[in-house]
Design a protein around this motif. Structure first.
Motif, short mmCIF file in Angstrom:
data_model
loop_
_atom_site.label_atom_id
_atom_site.label_comp_id
_atom_site.label_asym_id
_atom_site.label_seq_id
_atom_site.Cartn_x
_atom_site.Cartn_y
_atom_site.Cartn_z
N LYS A 11 36.42 33.25 -10.14
CA LYS A 11 37.48 32.59 -10.89
C LYS A 11 38.83 33.23 -10.66
O LYS A 11 39.85 32.55 -10.68
CB LYS A 11 37.15 32.62 -12.39
CG LYS A 11 35.92 31.81 -12.73
CD LYS A 11 35.67 31.82 -14.21
CE LYS A 11 34.43 30.99 -14.52
NZ LYS A 11 34.13 30.98 -15.93
N GLN A 12 38.85 34.56 -10.47
CA GLN A 12 40.12 35.25 -10.29
C GLN A 12 39.89 36.54 -9.51
O GLN A 12 38.90 37.22 -9.71
CB GLN A 12 40.72 35.58 -11.65
CG GLN A 12 42.05 36.25 -11.59
CD GLN A 12 42.63 36.47 -12.98
OE1 GLN A 12 42.36 35.70 -13.89
NE2 GLN A 12 43.42 37.49 -13.14
N SER A 14 42.23 40.01 -7.81
CA SER A 14 43.51 40.69 -7.57
C SER A 14 43.24 41.97 -6.79
O SER A 14 42.17 42.57 -6.91
CB SER A 14 44.23 40.99 -8.88
OG SER A 14 43.49 41.89 -9.66
N ASP A 36 43.71 32.84 -8.13
CA ASP A 36 43.04 32.26 -9.29
C ASP A 36 42.65 30.84 -8.94
O ASP A 36 43.32 30.19 -8.13
CB ASP A 36 43.99 32.27 -10.49
CG ASP A 36 43.28 32.00 -11.80
OD1 ASP A 36 43.12 32.95 -12.58
OD2 ASP A 36 42.85 30.85 -12.04
N ARG A 41 48.38 29.07 -12.16
CA ARG A 41 48.43 30.53 -12.31
C ARG A 41 48.86 31.20 -11.00
O ARG A 41 49.58 32.19 -11.02
CB ARG A 41 47.09 31.08 -12.75
CG ARG A 41 46.78 30.74 -14.19
CD ARG A 41 45.56 31.46 -14.65
NE ARG A 41 45.21 31.00 -15.98
CZ ARG A 41 44.35 31.58 -16.77
NH1 ARG A 41 43.72 32.66 -16.35
NH2 ARG A 41 44.10 31.11 -17.95
N ARG A 42 48.40 30.66 -9.88
CA ARG A 42 48.82 31.22 -8.59
C ARG A 42 50.32 31.04 -8.40
O ARG A 42 51.02 31.96 -7.96
CB ARG A 42 48.07 30.55 -7.44
CG ARG A 42 46.60 30.89 -7.40
CD ARG A 42 45.95 30.50 -6.09
NE ARG A 42 46.07 29.11 -5.73
CZ ARG A 42 45.12 28.19 -5.88
NH1 ARG A 42 43.96 28.52 -6.41
NH2 ARG A 42 45.32 26.96 -5.49
#
Length: 62
Positions: A11-12, A14, A36, A41-42
């Motif tokens: 889902k995400q 980093s 994401d 959100r990106r």
């Protein structure tokens, strides 16, 4: 470059960077990349990076 694989849906993600020099000093590079599933959100992350004076997708060292 690193590649990660998983059997679960992601889902995400980093990636954060840190340089540790031979003399022991540590230089934090912060968050280098972000992804994401939600495209909004990106986009928000990219805008935040641009407002901070960073170029998303580029690693610059001063």
């Amino acid at each position: 470059m690193s590649f990660f694989t998983t059997s679960q849906p992601v889902k995400q993600v980093s990636v954060e960077g840190r340089i540790i020099r031979a003399d022991g000093t540590v230089e934090e590079l912060g968050q280098l990349a972000f992804w994401d599933r939600n495209p909004l959100r990106r986009i928000a992350w990219r805008v935040q990076q641009l407002l901070r004076g960073r170029k998303p997708g580029r690693i610059t060292h001063h």
